[in-house]
Scaffold this motif. Sequence first.
Motif, mmCIF file in Angstrom:
data_model
loop_
_atom_site.group_PDB
_atom_site.id
_atom_site.type_symbol
_atom_site.label_atom_id
_atom_site.label_comp_id
_atom_site.label_asym_id
_atom_site.label_seq_id
_atom_site.Cartn_x
_atom_site.Cartn_y
_atom_site.Cartn_z
ATOM 1 N N PRO A 63 0.807 -1.234 0.000
ATOM 2 C CA PRO A 63 0.000 0.000 0.000
ATOM 3 C C PRO A 63 0.835 1.276 0.000
ATOM 4 O O PRO A 63 0.902 1.992 0.995
ATOM 5 C CB PRO A 63 -0.811 -0.139 1.294
ATOM 6 C CG PRO A 63 0.060 -0.950 2.192
ATOM 7 C CD PRO A 63 0.822 -1.898 1.319
ATOM 8 N N LEU A 122 0.190 3.999 -1.391
ATOM 9 C CA LEU A 122 -0.613 5.213 -1.232
ATOM 10 C C LEU A 122 -0.781 5.573 0.249
ATOM 11 O O LEU A 122 -1.204 6.677 0.570
ATOM 12 C CB LEU A 122 -1.978 5.061 -1.919
ATOM 13 C CG LEU A 122 -1.891 4.988 -3.448
ATOM 14 C CD1 LEU A 122 -3.273 4.765 -4.055
ATOM 15 C CD2 LEU A 122 -1.261 6.248 -4.039
ATOM 16 N N ASP A 123 -0.438 4.632 1.149
ATOM 17 C CA ASP A 123 -0.487 4.936 2.593
ATOM 18 C C ASP A 123 0.850 5.450 3.121
ATOM 19 O O ASP A 123 1.000 5.671 4.321
ATOM 20 C CB ASP A 123 -0.814 3.672 3.415
ATOM 21 C CG ASP A 123 -2.193 3.136 3.102
ATOM 22 O OD1 ASP A 123 -2.960 3.864 2.446
ATOM 23 O OD2 ASP A 123 -2.479 1.992 3.509
ATOM 24 N N LYS A 165 2.264 8.191 3.133
ATOM 25 C CA LYS A 165 2.201 9.469 3.863
ATOM 26 C C LYS A 165 1.855 9.254 5.328
ATOM 27 O O LYS A 165 2.345 9.968 6.198
ATOM 28 C CB LYS A 165 1.137 10.370 3.247
ATOM 29 C CG LYS A 165 1.617 11.061 2.003
ATOM 30 C CD LYS A 165 0.522 11.960 1.468
ATOM 31 C CE LYS A 165 0.930 12.467 0.114
ATOM 32 N NZ LYS A 165 -0.114 13.069 -0.631
ATOM 33 N N ASP A 166 1.001 8.250 5.595
ATOM 34 C CA ASP A 166 0.586 8.004 6.981
ATOM 35 C C ASP A 166 1.750 7.515 7.830
ATOM 36 O O ASP A 166 1.683 7.528 9.043
ATOM 37 C CB ASP A 166 -0.530 6.947 7.028
ATOM 38 C CG ASP A 166 -1.724 7.396 6.213
ATOM 39 O OD1 ASP A 166 -1.836 8.622 5.997
ATOM 40 O OD2 ASP A 166 -2.512 6.529 5.786
ATOM 41 N N ARG A 167 2.774 7.013 7.173
ATOM 42 C CA ARG A 167 3.920 6.492 7.927
ATOM 43 C C ARG A 167 4.949 7.591 8.190
ATOM 44 O O ARG A 167 5.960 7.356 8.807
ATOM 45 C CB ARG A 167 4.555 5.336 7.147
ATOM 46 C CG ARG A 167 3.595 4.152 7.056
ATOM 47 C CD ARG A 167 4.055 3.113 6.045
ATOM 48 N NE ARG A 167 2.983 2.136 5.854
ATOM 49 C CZ ARG A 167 3.021 0.884 6.311
ATOM 50 N NH1 ARG A 167 4.059 0.439 6.955
ATOM 51 N NH2 ARG A 167 1.994 0.083 6.111
ATOM 52 N N SER A 190 5.887 12.266 2.003
ATOM 53 C CA SER A 190 4.782 13.155 1.637
ATOM 54 C C SER A 190 4.811 13.493 0.150
ATOM 55 O O SER A 190 3.860 14.035 -0.383
ATOM 56 C CB SER A 190 4.834 14.440 2.460
ATOM 57 O OG SER A 190 5.999 15.149 2.119
#
Length: 412
Positions: free
Chosen positions: A286, A288-289, A291-293, A308
């Motif tokens: 994933p 696309l996730d 940024k959450d990391r 980012s």
Amino acid sequence: MSGTKDFPMKIAVLGSTGSIGSSALSLAYAFKDKIEVVALSGHSKLSVLADQIRCFKPGLVAVPGENAREYLLSKLNGSGASPQIVLGPEGLVEAAVSSGADTVLSAIVGAAGLRPTFAAIKKGLKVALANKESLVLGGELIMPLADGLLSPVDSEHSAIFQALGGKLKNPELKKIILTASGGPFYGLTIKDLKEVTVEKALKHPTWSMGPKITCDSATLMNKGLEVIEAHHLFGLSYDKIEIVVHPGSHIHSLCEFIDGSILAQLGPTDMRLAISYALSHPLRWPLLDLKDRLPEVAKGPYQPRDFSDFEPISLSKSLEFYPPDRMTFPALALAEAAGQAGGTAPAILNGANEEAVAAFLAGLIPFTGISATVAHALDAIPTEPLTSIDQALDVNDQAREQASQYIRSRTP
Ligand code: NAD
Ligand code: MG
């Protein structure tokens, strides 16, 4: 790299301080449950290498020589990281095959990547291949041993691999179409090209990459090397490999099948996508996730690339295609001819190009001198059948020397 994987995979990142290597480490940071880094190698930027070692604590690290080892030891003093440090070209082979890695990311630039790549394949390790020079120089020797082991990182080849569902072969494939951005000089005339600067050649319109490949993208030599890479990787004759210039770089390449269907892969111009698929296929991770990391990364001891900046592709972008201009950018035709000649011809092409690009970047020859130097070496050195990796590397060196003499004879 198959559907049933043991995670975390144990990975040796060769060329970890480079553009591909550091992108791979940002994935390793984000997906710690999937990737364990067991070996690293760097030839320069040793302080970055020291930071990477502190962060990932690999058991084995390869550097060029004794001075680099001493520098690393001093930087690592008190850090709690104490890898075995191995040296030189043999050290790179050790990092590939003696580090406990089950997967090698081959991301050294140039012919120096061939020996460790070949050693890894010979040992039956999986290889995620960014170092296209391995196949350009040694494809005839590597591919017969590589069944099920190789996965491409080069974005165009990854696009084909993705369109084929994580496979290199499909009997229903009619041809492949490799896209080229055209580089920063697409549309210029030969007269304009004589005047272009190093600074402009190193400003790629769509991708951020190391200096050698960025310069190769400007001459179109990179596309030529990729045609040879594709020929070996996908087992296709040269008449089944087409090139289109697609300046936006939204489509990374296309496959045409025997029923007339064409499958394309589109995505962000971020090599982490291709690196990730080379490791995860036929599954996907994933990204696309990512940024959450980011907050986790910001707290970490090592600052990998900022997540980012991973932007999904916007489909409102226009898709334009043009035929490649082989007259203005002769490097492409030189590479296609060398690929078709086979044997040691691609090693002559590659060695002369490595030397010519270094001379251009050092301000010794004009941009148009790069392909003139390569053409000279291909004329001067006879092509022979390829019988060993040593021979491929010797011919690469011989071509570098031939190119260097040619450049010196023209430099005041
Ligand atoms: P780079 O110049 O950013 O990094 C090269 C790495 O190789 C560094 O770690 C450097 O220290 C190491 N290295 C250089 N010379 C060496 C030598 N003689 N011995 C051992 N190590 C050496 O290069 P890059 O852009 O990351 O490209 C790496 C490879 O991936 C190249 O073959 C390139 O064609 C291919 N590739 C890169 C991209 C990209 O986006 N950067 C895309 C597709 C393919
Ligand atoms: Mg590419």
